[in-house]
Design a protein around this motif. Structure first.
Motif, PDB file in Angstrom:
ATOM      1  N   ASP A 263      47.567  33.837  39.735  1.00  0.00           N
ATOM      2  CA  ASP A 263      47.665  34.922  38.759  1.00  0.00           C
ATOM      3  C   ASP A 263      47.263  36.254  39.383  1.00  0.00           C
ATOM      4  OD1 ASP A 263      48.466  33.096  36.869  1.00  0.00           O
ATOM      5  OD2 ASP A 263      46.496  32.925  35.918  1.00  0.00           O
ATOM      6  N   GLY A 264      46.205  36.223  40.171  1.00  0.00           N
ATOM      7  CA  GLY A 264      45.743  37.438  40.822  1.00  0.00           C
ATOM      8  C   GLY A 264      46.789  38.027  41.746  1.00  0.00           C
ATOM      9  N   MET A 265      47.480  37.158  42.495  1.00  0.00           N
ATOM     10  CA  MET A 265      48.534  37.630  43.384  1.00  0.00           C
ATOM     11  C   MET A 265      49.695  38.205  42.590  1.00  0.00           C
ATOM     12  SD  MET A 265      49.638  38.271  46.342  1.00  0.00           S
ATOM     13  CE  MET A 265      48.411  37.435  47.367  1.00  0.00           C
ATOM     14  N   GLY A 266      50.016  37.582  41.469  1.00  0.00           N
ATOM     15  CA  GLY A 266      51.095  38.080  40.619  1.00  0.00           C
ATOM     16  C   GLY A 266      50.796  39.482  40.108  1.00  0.00           C
ATOM     17  N   LEU A 267      49.557  39.722  39.711  1.00  0.00           N
ATOM     18  CA  LEU A 267      49.172  41.043  39.217  1.00  0.00           C
ATOM     19  C   LEU A 267      49.194  42.085  40.333  1.00  0.00           C
ATOM     20  CD1 LEU A 267      46.258  39.986  36.849  1.00  0.00           C
ATOM     21  CD2 LEU A 267      48.566  40.682  36.206  1.00  0.00           C
ATOM     22  N   GLU A 268      48.869  41.665  41.548  1.00  0.00           N
ATOM     23  CA  GLU A 268      48.943  42.582  42.683  1.00  0.00           C
ATOM     24  C   GLU A 268      50.395  42.985  42.938  1.00  0.00           C
ATOM     25  OE1 GLU A 268      47.981  42.556  47.473  1.00  0.00           O
ATOM     26  OE2 GLU A 268      46.748  41.332  46.118  1.00  0.00           O
ATOM     27  N   ILE A 269      51.315  42.037  42.797  1.00  0.00           N
ATOM     28  CA  ILE A 269      52.736  42.324  42.957  1.00  0.00           C
ATOM     29  C   ILE A 269      53.212  43.308  41.890  1.00  0.00           C
ATOM     30  CG2 ILE A 269      55.054  41.321  42.833  1.00  0.00           C
ATOM     31  CD1 ILE A 269      53.808  38.728  43.996  1.00  0.00           C
ATOM     32  N   LEU A 270      52.721  43.121  40.668  1.00  0.00           N
ATOM     33  CA  LEU A 270      53.087  44.036  39.585  1.00  0.00           C
ATOM     34  C   LEU A 270      52.647  45.461  39.889  1.00  0.00           C
ATOM     35  CD1 LEU A 270      52.504  42.470  36.049  1.00  0.00           C
ATOM     36  CD2 LEU A 270      54.643  42.840  37.261  1.00  0.00           C
ATOM     37  N   ARG A 271      51.422  45.601  40.348  1.00  0.00           N
ATOM     38  CA  ARG A 271      50.904  46.939  40.645  1.00  0.00           C
ATOM     39  C   ARG A 271      51.715  47.609  41.757  1.00  0.00           C
ATOM     40  NH1 ARG A 271      45.787  44.480  39.996  1.00  0.00           N
ATOM     41  NH2 ARG A 271      45.417  44.521  42.250  1.00  0.00           N
ATOM     42  N   GLU A 272      52.191  46.808  42.720  1.00  0.00           N
ATOM     43  CA  GLU A 272      53.032  47.354  43.785  1.00  0.00           C
ATOM     44  C   GLU A 272      54.344  47.872  43.226  1.00  0.00           C
ATOM     45  OE1 GLU A 272      53.422  44.145  46.514  1.00  0.00           O
ATOM     46  OE2 GLU A 272      51.421  44.410  47.385  1.00  0.00           O
ATOM     47  N   ASP A 273      54.734  47.352  42.058  1.00  0.00           N
ATOM     48  CA  ASP A 273      55.959  47.787  41.389  1.00  0.00           C
ATOM     49  C   ASP A 273      55.660  48.852  40.335  1.00  0.00           C
ATOM     50  OD1 ASP A 273      58.776  47.254  41.545  1.00  0.00           O
ATOM     51  OD2 ASP A 273      58.691  46.471  39.508  1.00  0.00           O
ATOM     52  N   ASN A 284      32.649  39.653  25.379  1.00  0.00           N
ATOM     53  CA  ASN A 284      31.954  40.617  26.238  1.00  0.00           C
ATOM     54  C   ASN A 284      31.274  39.838  27.357  1.00  0.00           C
ATOM     55  OD1 ASN A 284      30.786  42.860  27.301  1.00  0.00           O
ATOM     56  ND2 ASN A 284      29.781  43.526  25.424  1.00  0.00           N
ATOM     57  N   SER A 285      32.040  39.545  28.400  1.00  0.00           N
ATOM     58  CA  SER A 285      31.603  38.610  29.430  1.00  0.00           C
ATOM     59  C   SER A 285      31.409  39.293  30.777  1.00  0.00           C
ATOM     60  CB  SER A 285      32.641  37.485  29.567  1.00  0.00           C
ATOM     61  OG  SER A 285      32.403  36.705  30.714  1.00  0.00           O
ATOM     62  N   ALA A 286      30.236  39.085  31.354  1.00  0.00           N
ATOM     63  CA  ALA A 286      29.960  39.618  32.689  1.00  0.00           C
ATOM     64  C   ALA A 286      30.843  38.938  33.730  1.00  0.00           C
ATOM     65  CB  ALA A 286      28.485  39.416  33.032  1.00  0.00           C
ATOM     66  N   LEU A 287      31.177  37.669  33.490  1.00  0.00           N
ATOM     67  CA  LEU A 287      32.052  36.940  34.415  1.00  0.00           C
ATOM     68  C   LEU A 287      33.442  37.556  34.445  1.00  0.00           C
ATOM     69  CD1 LEU A 287      31.116  33.227  33.636  1.00  0.00           C
ATOM     70  CD2 LEU A 287      30.344  34.627  35.542  1.00  0.00           C
ATOM     71  N   VAL A 288      33.942  37.913  33.263  1.00  0.00           N
ATOM     72  CA  VAL A 288      35.258  38.545  33.181  1.00  0.00           C
ATOM     73  C   VAL A 288      35.232  39.898  33.881  1.00  0.00           C
ATOM     74  CG1 VAL A 288      36.957  39.563  31.617  1.00  0.00           C
ATOM     75  CG2 VAL A 288      35.944  37.344  31.086  1.00  0.00           C
ATOM     76  N   ALA A 289      34.169  40.676  33.639  1.00  0.00           N
ATOM     77  CA  ALA A 289      34.045  41.989  34.273  1.00  0.00           C
ATOM     78  C   ALA A 289      34.058  41.853  35.793  1.00  0.00           C
ATOM     79  CB  ALA A 289      32.769  42.679  33.805  1.00  0.00           C
ATOM     80  N   ALA A 290      33.356  40.838  36.298  1.00  0.00           N
ATOM     81  CA  ALA A 290      33.291  40.621  37.746  1.00  0.00           C
ATOM     82  C   ALA A 290      34.655  40.236  38.309  1.00  0.00           C
ATOM     83  CB  ALA A 290      32.265  39.537  38.065  1.00  0.00           C
ATOM     84  N   ARG A 291      35.364  39.362  37.587  1.00  0.00           N
ATOM     85  CA  ARG A 291      36.685  38.925  38.063  1.00  0.00           C
ATOM     86  C   ARG A 291      37.673  40.091  38.075  1.00  0.00           C
ATOM     87  NH1 ARG A 291      39.718  36.610  41.583  1.00  0.00           N
ATOM     88  NH2 ARG A 291      41.707  35.799  40.792  1.00  0.00           N
ATOM     89  N   MET A 292      37.654  40.916  37.046  1.00  0.00           N
ATOM     90  CA  MET A 292      38.586  42.041  36.990  1.00  0.00           C
ATOM     91  C   MET A 292      38.252  43.092  38.054  1.00  0.00           C
ATOM     92  SD  MET A 292      40.519  40.794  34.908  1.00  0.00           S
ATOM     93  CE  MET A 292      40.220  39.216  34.094  1.00  0.00           C
ATOM     94  N   ASN A 293      36.995  43.241  38.344  1.00  0.00           N
ATOM     95  CA  ASN A 293      36.582  44.137  39.428  1.00  0.00           C
ATOM     96  C   ASN A 293      37.112  43.617  40.769  1.00  0.00           C
ATOM     97  OD1 ASN A 293      34.943  46.395  40.526  1.00  0.00           O
ATOM     98  ND2 ASN A 293      33.775  44.729  41.458  1.00  0.00           N
ATOM     99  N   LYS A 294      37.056  42.304  40.938  1.00  0.00           N
ATOM    100  CA  LYS A 294      37.578  41.672  42.157  1.00  0.00           C
ATOM    101  C   LYS A 294      39.074  41.901  42.281  1.00  0.00           C
ATOM    102  CE  LYS A 294      37.477  38.721  45.696  1.00  0.00           C
ATOM    103  NZ  LYS A 294      36.755  38.993  46.964  1.00  0.00           N
ATOM    104  N   LEU A 295      39.775  41.870  41.129  1.00  0.00           N
ATOM    105  CA  LEU A 295      41.225  42.075  41.118  1.00  0.00           C
ATOM    106  C   LEU A 295      41.595  43.559  41.161  1.00  0.00           C
ATOM    107  CD1 LEU A 295      42.302  39.428  38.439  1.00  0.00           C
ATOM    108  CD2 LEU A 295      42.540  39.262  40.933  1.00  0.00           C
ATOM    109  N   LYS A 296      40.581  44.440  41.151  1.00  0.00           N
ATOM    110  CA  LYS A 296      40.778  45.891  41.188  1.00  0.00           C
ATOM    111  C   LYS A 296      41.558  46.403  39.977  1.00  0.00           C
ATOM    112  CE  LYS A 296      40.583  46.021  46.238  1.00  0.00           C
ATOM    113  NZ  LYS A 296      41.277  46.406  47.498  1.00  0.00           N
TER     114      LYS A 296
END
Length: 386
Positions: A263-273, A284-296
Protein backbone atom coordinates in the motif's frame (compact mmCIF):
# COMPACT_ATOMS: atom_id res chain seq x y z
CA UNK A 1 -26.31 43.15 10.21
CA UNK A 2 -25.63 40.17 12.44
CA UNK A 3 -27.31 36.92 11.37
CA UNK A 4 -27.50 34.08 13.90
CA UNK A 5 -28.70 30.52 13.46
CA UNK A 6 -30.02 28.31 16.26
CA UNK A 7 -30.51 24.55 16.09
CA UNK A 8 -32.57 23.26 19.05
CA UNK A 9 -31.59 19.66 19.83
CA UNK A 10 -33.33 17.64 22.54
CA UNK A 11 -31.79 14.66 24.26
CA UNK A 12 -34.93 12.59 24.40
CA UNK A 13 -37.06 11.14 21.61
CA UNK A 14 -39.98 8.76 21.96
CA UNK A 15 -40.52 7.54 18.40
CA UNK A 16 -36.86 6.91 17.60
CA UNK A 17 -34.54 6.68 20.64
CA UNK A 18 -31.69 9.23 20.52
CA UNK A 19 -32.97 10.36 17.12
CA UNK A 20 -30.88 13.52 16.86
CA UNK A 21 -27.64 11.59 17.46
CA UNK A 22 -28.56 8.49 15.46
CA UNK A 23 -26.43 8.06 12.34
CA UNK A 24 -28.18 9.11 9.12
CA UNK A 25 -26.03 8.06 6.13
CA UNK A 26 -23.21 7.62 8.61
CA UNK A 27 -23.53 11.00 10.39
CA UNK A 28 -25.49 12.12 13.47
CA UNK A 29 -28.81 13.47 12.21
CA UNK A 30 -28.34 16.98 13.61
CA UNK A 31 -24.99 17.42 11.81
CA UNK A 32 -26.61 17.50 8.36
CA UNK A 33 -28.21 20.89 8.92
CA UNK A 34 -25.29 22.03 11.08
CA UNK A 35 -22.83 21.52 8.25
CA UNK A 36 -25.03 23.51 5.87
CA UNK A 37 -25.39 26.29 8.43
CA UNK A 38 -21.61 26.50 8.75
CA UNK A 39 -21.25 27.09 5.01
CA UNK A 40 -24.18 29.52 4.83
CA UNK A 41 -24.13 33.31 5.18
CA UNK A 42 -24.99 33.09 8.87
CA UNK A 43 -22.43 34.79 11.08
CA UNK A 44 -22.82 32.44 14.04
CA UNK A 45 -24.49 29.06 14.53
CA UNK A 46 -25.59 27.77 17.92
CA UNK A 47 -26.60 24.23 18.79
CA UNK A 48 -28.98 24.68 21.71
CA UNK A 49 -29.21 21.38 23.56
CA UNK A 50 -29.71 19.64 26.89
CA UNK A 51 -27.24 16.92 25.88
CA UNK A 52 -23.72 17.27 27.31
CA UNK A 53 -22.42 14.71 24.82
CA UNK A 54 -23.49 16.89 21.90
CA UNK A 55 -21.82 19.93 23.47
CA UNK A 56 -18.57 17.93 23.82
CA UNK A 57 -18.91 16.63 20.26
CA UNK A 58 -19.22 20.16 18.88
CA UNK A 59 -16.26 21.48 20.87
CA UNK A 60 -14.05 18.65 19.63
CA UNK A 61 -15.28 18.19 16.09
CA UNK A 62 -15.62 21.70 14.69
CA UNK A 63 -12.35 23.22 15.83
CA UNK A 64 -11.65 24.18 12.20
CA UNK A 65 -14.34 26.88 12.35
CA UNK A 66 -15.06 29.62 14.89
CA UNK A 67 -18.64 29.88 13.69
CA UNK A 68 -20.17 27.06 15.76
CA UNK A 69 -20.96 27.08 19.46
CA UNK A 70 -22.85 24.70 21.72
CA UNK A 71 -25.06 26.11 24.49
CA UNK A 72 -26.73 24.09 27.23
CA UNK A 73 -30.46 24.72 27.39
CA UNK A 74 -32.66 24.44 30.48
CA UNK A 75 -34.59 21.26 31.24
CA UNK A 76 -37.91 23.09 31.26
CA UNK A 77 -37.58 24.12 27.61
CA UNK A 78 -36.25 20.73 26.54
CA UNK A 79 -39.32 18.72 27.55
CA UNK A 80 -41.87 17.11 25.24
CA UNK A 81 -44.41 19.80 26.06
CA UNK A 82 -42.16 22.86 25.69
CA UNK A 83 -42.70 24.99 22.60
CA UNK A 84 -39.97 25.82 20.13
CA UNK A 85 -40.71 29.50 20.69
CA UNK A 86 -39.97 29.08 24.39
CA UNK A 87 -36.60 27.57 23.52
CA UNK A 88 -35.89 30.38 21.05
CA UNK A 89 -36.72 32.97 23.68
CA UNK A 90 -34.49 31.29 26.26
CA UNK A 91 -31.66 31.13 23.74
CA UNK A 92 -32.10 34.79 22.76
CA UNK A 93 -31.99 35.88 26.38
CA UNK A 94 -28.84 33.80 27.00
CA UNK A 95 -26.99 35.65 24.25
CA UNK A 96 -28.59 38.99 25.21
CA UNK A 97 -30.46 39.23 21.89
CA UNK A 98 -27.12 39.83 20.19
CA UNK A 99 -28.41 39.53 16.63
CA UNK A 100 -30.36 41.42 14.00
CA UNK A 101 -31.78 38.32 12.31
CA UNK A 102 -32.44 34.96 13.93
CA UNK A 103 -32.74 31.78 11.89
CA UNK A 104 -34.38 28.69 13.39
CA UNK A 105 -33.00 25.49 11.87
CA UNK A 106 -34.60 22.13 12.59
CA UNK A 107 -32.20 19.30 13.45
CA UNK A 108 -34.57 16.74 11.92
CA UNK A 109 -34.47 18.30 8.44
CA UNK A 110 -31.42 16.71 6.76
CA UNK A 111 -32.44 17.93 3.29
CA UNK A 112 -31.78 21.58 4.19
CA UNK A 113 -29.00 23.14 2.11
CA UNK A 114 -27.01 26.30 2.76
CA UNK A 115 -28.76 27.83 -0.25
CA UNK A 116 -32.14 27.36 1.47
CA UNK A 117 -30.80 29.09 4.58
CA UNK A 118 -29.32 31.92 2.54
CA UNK A 119 -32.57 32.43 0.63
CA UNK A 120 -34.55 32.81 3.86
CA UNK A 121 -31.98 35.14 5.40
CA UNK A 122 -31.88 37.23 2.24
CA UNK A 123 -35.67 37.67 2.24
CA UNK A 124 -35.47 39.20 5.72
CA UNK A 125 -32.13 41.02 5.58
CA UNK A 126 -32.29 42.39 2.03
CA UNK A 127 -35.90 42.31 0.80
CA UNK A 128 -37.71 43.96 3.72
CA UNK A 129 -39.77 40.98 4.79
CA UNK A 130 -40.42 40.56 8.51
CA UNK A 131 -39.94 36.80 8.28
CA UNK A 132 -39.39 33.90 5.92
CA UNK A 133 -39.93 30.15 6.02
CA UNK A 134 -39.30 27.13 3.82
CA UNK A 135 -42.20 25.37 2.13
CA UNK A 136 -42.88 22.57 -0.32
CA UNK A 137 -45.24 22.89 -3.26
CA UNK A 138 -47.49 19.86 -3.57
CA UNK A 139 -50.10 19.04 -6.19
CA UNK A 140 -52.16 16.83 -3.93
CA UNK A 141 -55.89 17.26 -3.57
CA UNK A 142 -57.04 17.85 -0.01
CA UNK A 143 -60.31 17.06 1.75
CA UNK A 144 -61.96 18.06 5.00
CA UNK A 145 -63.91 15.38 6.86
CA UNK A 146 -67.66 15.73 6.23
CA UNK A 147 -67.11 18.89 4.17
CA UNK A 148 -65.69 17.54 0.93
CA UNK A 149 -62.86 18.68 -1.31
CA UNK A 150 -60.87 21.71 -0.15
CA UNK A 151 -58.89 22.83 -3.14
CA UNK A 152 -60.55 21.56 -6.33
CA UNK A 153 -63.86 20.93 -8.04
CA UNK A 154 -64.58 17.20 -8.05
CA UNK A 155 -66.59 17.65 -11.28
CA UNK A 156 -63.77 19.52 -12.97
CA UNK A 157 -60.59 17.78 -11.77
CA UNK A 158 -57.63 19.83 -13.02
CA UNK A 159 -54.65 18.30 -14.78
CA UNK A 160 -51.44 18.38 -12.76
CA UNK A 161 -49.84 20.91 -15.10
CA UNK A 162 -52.86 23.20 -14.71
CA UNK A 163 -53.14 22.86 -10.94
CA UNK A 164 -51.46 25.59 -8.88
CA UNK A 165 -51.04 23.25 -5.96
CA UNK A 166 -50.50 24.05 -2.30
CA UNK A 167 -47.61 25.41 -0.28
CA UNK A 168 -46.98 23.35 2.86
CA UNK A 169 -44.53 24.14 5.66
CA UNK A 170 -41.76 21.56 5.78
CA UNK A 171 -40.49 22.79 9.16
CA UNK A 172 -36.89 23.17 8.01
CA UNK A 173 -36.01 26.90 8.19
CA UNK A 174 -37.68 29.89 9.83
CA UNK A 175 -36.16 33.36 9.83
CA UNK A 176 -37.19 36.67 11.39
CA UNK A 177 -35.79 39.93 12.71
CA UNK A 178 -34.94 40.63 16.33
CA UNK A 179 -37.55 43.38 16.52
CA UNK A 180 -40.34 41.20 15.16
CA UNK A 181 -39.42 38.24 17.35
CA UNK A 182 -39.21 40.46 20.43
CA UNK A 183 -42.69 41.81 19.77
CA UNK A 184 -44.52 38.67 18.64
CA UNK A 185 -42.55 36.02 20.59
CA UNK A 186 -43.19 33.88 17.50
CA UNK A 187 -40.81 32.36 14.96
CA UNK A 188 -42.57 34.22 12.12
CA UNK A 189 -44.84 37.26 12.00
CA UNK A 190 -45.72 40.30 9.90
CA UNK A 191 -44.99 40.24 6.17
CA UNK A 192 -43.82 36.66 5.58
CA UNK A 193 -41.92 35.32 2.55
CA UNK A 194 -41.74 31.70 1.43
CA UNK A 195 -38.78 29.75 0.04
CA UNK A 196 -39.52 26.54 -1.82
CA UNK A 197 -37.62 23.33 -1.15
CA UNK A 198 -37.93 19.96 -2.97
CA UNK A 199 -40.93 17.78 -2.13
CA UNK A 200 -38.71 15.11 -0.57
CA UNK A 201 -37.96 17.56 2.26
CA UNK A 202 -41.57 17.21 3.41
CA UNK A 203 -40.90 13.68 4.71
CA UNK A 204 -41.00 13.66 8.52
CA UNK A 205 -38.89 11.34 10.66
CA UNK A 206 -41.26 10.00 13.29
CA UNK A 207 -40.80 6.24 12.90
CA UNK A 208 -38.19 3.68 11.92
CA UNK A 209 -39.92 3.35 8.56
CA UNK A 210 -39.59 7.12 8.00
CA UNK A 211 -35.92 6.88 8.87
CA UNK A 212 -35.26 4.25 6.21
CA UNK A 213 -37.08 6.30 3.56
CA UNK A 214 -35.27 9.54 4.38
CA UNK A 215 -31.87 7.85 4.50
CA UNK A 216 -32.38 6.38 1.03
CA UNK A 217 -33.57 9.71 -0.35
CA UNK A 218 -30.63 11.56 1.20
CA UNK A 219 -28.07 9.08 -0.12
CA UNK A 220 -29.65 9.27 -3.57
CA UNK A 221 -29.44 13.07 -3.54
CA UNK A 222 -25.74 12.95 -2.66
CA UNK A 223 -25.00 10.44 -5.40
CA UNK A 224 -27.11 12.28 -7.95
CA UNK A 225 -24.91 15.35 -7.75
CA UNK A 226 -21.68 13.52 -8.55
CA UNK A 227 -19.76 14.18 -11.76
CA UNK A 228 -16.67 11.93 -11.94
CA UNK A 229 -13.63 13.65 -13.47
CA UNK A 230 -9.87 13.21 -13.40
CA UNK A 231 -8.86 12.17 -9.87
CA UNK A 232 -6.51 14.64 -8.21
CA UNK A 233 -7.00 13.64 -4.56
CA UNK A 234 -7.37 10.33 -2.75
CA UNK A 235 -8.86 10.44 0.75
CA UNK A 236 -8.35 7.35 2.89
CA UNK A 237 -9.78 6.02 6.11
CA UNK A 238 -7.32 4.00 8.21
CA UNK A 239 -8.81 1.15 10.26
CA UNK A 240 -10.45 -1.27 7.86
CA UNK A 241 -8.64 0.33 4.88
CA UNK A 242 -4.92 0.55 5.71
CA UNK A 243 -5.38 -2.20 8.30
CA UNK A 244 -7.60 -5.27 8.53
CA UNK A 245 -9.48 -3.53 11.33
CA UNK A 246 -7.77 -5.47 14.11
CA UNK A 247 -5.51 -4.01 16.79
CA UNK A 248 -3.79 -5.53 19.79
CA UNK A 249 -3.89 -4.04 23.26
CA UNK A 250 -1.72 -4.25 26.32
CA UNK A 251 -2.50 -3.01 29.81
CA UNK A 252 -1.02 0.33 28.72
CA UNK A 253 -3.39 0.67 25.77
CA UNK A 254 -3.03 0.35 22.00
CA UNK A 255 -0.10 -1.84 21.07
CA UNK A 256 0.17 -2.68 17.37
CA UNK A 257 -1.53 -2.23 14.00
CA UNK A 258 -0.53 -4.12 10.87
CA UNK A 259 0.11 -2.22 7.61
CA UNK A 260 0.77 -3.63 4.14
CA UNK A 261 4.03 -2.42 2.58
CA UNK A 262 2.50 -2.70 -0.92
CA UNK A 263 0.00 0.00 0.00
CA UNK A 264 2.81 2.37 0.86
CA UNK A 265 4.45 1.83 -2.51
CA UNK A 266 1.13 2.39 -4.26
CA UNK A 267 0.70 5.75 -2.53
CA UNK A 268 4.24 6.74 -3.50
CA UNK A 269 3.36 5.99 -7.13
CA UNK A 270 0.26 8.16 -6.82
CA UNK A 271 2.24 11.10 -5.50
CA UNK A 272 4.65 10.76 -8.44
CA UNK A 273 1.57 11.21 -10.64
CA UNK A 274 0.70 14.46 -8.74
CA UNK A 275 -2.23 12.93 -6.88
CA UNK A 276 -2.51 14.25 -3.34
CA UNK A 277 -3.20 11.76 -0.53
CA UNK A 278 -5.26 12.77 2.51
CA UNK A 279 -5.79 10.65 5.62
CA UNK A 280 -9.00 11.03 7.59
CA UNK A 281 -9.74 8.70 10.53
CA UNK A 282 -12.01 8.76 13.55
CA UNK A 283 -9.28 7.26 15.73
CA UNK A 284 -6.65 9.42 17.41
CA UNK A 285 -3.74 7.00 17.19
CA UNK A 286 -0.05 7.67 17.71
CA UNK A 287 0.66 4.53 15.68
CA UNK A 288 -1.26 5.91 12.71
CA UNK A 289 0.53 9.26 13.02
CA UNK A 290 3.89 7.47 13.01
CA UNK A 291 3.01 5.35 9.97
CA UNK A 292 1.79 8.34 7.96
CA UNK A 293 4.94 10.26 8.87
CA UNK A 294 6.95 7.29 7.57
CA UNK A 295 4.95 7.41 4.33
CA UNK A 296 5.59 11.20 4.13
CA UNK A 297 1.88 11.98 4.00
CA UNK A 298 1.40 15.50 5.31
CA UNK A 299 -2.39 15.88 5.32
CA UNK A 300 -3.38 13.63 8.23
CA UNK A 301 -6.57 14.27 10.21
CA UNK A 302 -6.91 12.16 13.36
CA UNK A 303 -9.91 11.81 15.68
CA UNK A 304 -12.44 13.01 13.07
CA UNK A 305 -16.06 12.00 13.67
CA UNK A 306 -17.77 14.27 11.13
CA UNK A 307 -15.71 13.41 8.06
CA UNK A 308 -18.29 14.86 5.68
CA UNK A 309 -18.12 18.35 7.18
CA UNK A 310 -14.32 18.23 7.32
CA UNK A 311 -13.96 17.22 3.68
CA UNK A 312 -16.37 20.02 2.75
CA UNK A 313 -14.14 22.48 4.61
CA UNK A 314 -11.03 21.18 2.82
CA UNK A 315 -12.80 21.47 -0.53
CA UNK A 316 -13.80 25.06 0.17
CA UNK A 317 -10.46 26.07 1.68
CA UNK A 318 -8.39 24.65 -1.19
CA UNK A 319 -10.91 25.51 -3.95
CA UNK A 320 -11.33 21.86 -4.90
CA UNK A 321 -14.18 20.00 -6.56
CA UNK A 322 -15.62 16.81 -5.08
CA UNK A 323 -15.71 15.40 -8.62
CA UNK A 324 -11.89 15.16 -8.57
CA UNK A 325 -11.77 13.26 -5.28
CA UNK A 326 -11.73 9.50 -4.73
CA UNK A 327 -12.54 8.23 -1.25
CA UNK A 328 -11.88 4.81 0.25
CA UNK A 329 -13.74 3.73 3.38
CA UNK A 330 -15.20 0.60 4.87
CA UNK A 331 -17.93 1.45 7.39
CA UNK A 332 -21.01 3.58 8.04
CA UNK A 333 -19.09 6.68 9.15
CA UNK A 334 -17.67 6.84 5.62
CA UNK A 335 -21.05 6.69 3.88
CA UNK A 336 -21.68 10.42 3.38
CA UNK A 337 -18.28 10.91 1.76
CA UNK A 338 -18.59 7.76 -0.33
CA UNK A 339 -21.91 9.06 -1.67
CA UNK A 340 -20.69 12.56 -2.48
CA UNK A 341 -17.20 12.29 -4.01
CA UNK A 342 -16.35 11.55 -7.64
CA UNK A 343 -15.42 7.93 -6.98
CA UNK A 344 -16.29 5.68 -4.04
CA UNK A 345 -13.85 2.84 -3.43
CA UNK A 346 -14.19 0.12 -0.78
CA UNK A 347 -12.07 -2.89 0.19
CA UNK A 348 -13.43 -6.34 -0.59
CA UNK A 349 -14.05 -7.01 3.11
CA UNK A 350 -15.87 -3.74 3.81
CA UNK A 351 -19.08 -3.95 5.85
CA UNK A 352 -22.17 -5.08 3.98
CA UNK A 353 -23.83 -1.77 4.86
CA UNK A 354 -21.25 0.10 2.77
CA UNK A 355 -20.74 -2.14 -0.26
CA UNK A 356 -23.95 -1.09 -2.11
CA UNK A 357 -22.64 2.49 -2.22
CA UNK A 358 -19.31 1.57 -3.84
CA UNK A 359 -18.43 2.52 -7.40
CA UNK A 360 -15.49 0.12 -7.28
CA UNK A 361 -15.28 -2.90 -4.99
CA UNK A 362 -11.66 -3.97 -4.64
CA UNK A 363 -10.68 -7.60 -5.09
CA UNK A 364 -8.20 -7.27 -2.22
CA UNK A 365 -9.09 -7.00 1.46
CA UNK A 366 -8.10 -4.11 3.70
CA UNK A 367 -4.60 -4.44 5.11
CA UNK A 368 -3.85 -6.89 2.30
CA UNK A 369 -3.25 -4.77 -0.77
CA UNK A 370 -6.62 -3.00 -1.18
CA UNK A 371 -5.01 0.46 -1.25
CA UNK A 372 -2.35 -0.69 -3.72
CA UNK A 373 -5.11 -2.03 -5.98
CA UNK A 374 -6.99 1.27 -5.67
CA UNK A 375 -3.84 3.25 -6.55
CA UNK A 376 -3.30 1.21 -9.70
CA UNK A 377 -6.97 1.57 -10.63
CA UNK A 378 -6.73 5.37 -10.26
CA UNK A 379 -3.63 5.53 -12.47
CA UNK A 380 -5.42 3.51 -15.18
CA UNK A 381 -8.60 5.56 -14.83
CA UNK A 382 -6.76 8.88 -15.14
CA UNK A 383 -5.17 7.77 -18.42
CA UNK A 384 -8.43 8.58 -20.22
CA UNK A 385 -7.84 12.27 -19.43
CA UNK A 386 -4.24 12.35 -20.68
Amino acid sequence: MKKVGVIPVRKGSKGIPNKNKKKMVGRPLFTWVLKEAIFSDLDEVYVFTDDDQIIAFIEKEYHWTNKVKGILRGEENASDTASTEAAMLEFSEMINFDFDVICLLQATSPFTLYTDINSCVNKVAEQNYNAALTVVKTHRFTWTANEGADNYDIYNRPRRQDFKGLLIENGAVYCTTKNDFSKSKNRISGNIATVEMPEESLTEIDSKEDWVIVEKLLARRLKKGRQPSRITHLVLDVDGVFTNGCITYTADGEHTKSFDMRDGMGLEILREDNIKVIIMTSENSALVAARMNKLKIEDVYLGVKDKYALIANIVKKESLDLAHIAYMGDDVNDLANLCSVGWALVPHNATERVKPYADVLMNADSGNGAIREACEWIIRYNERFD
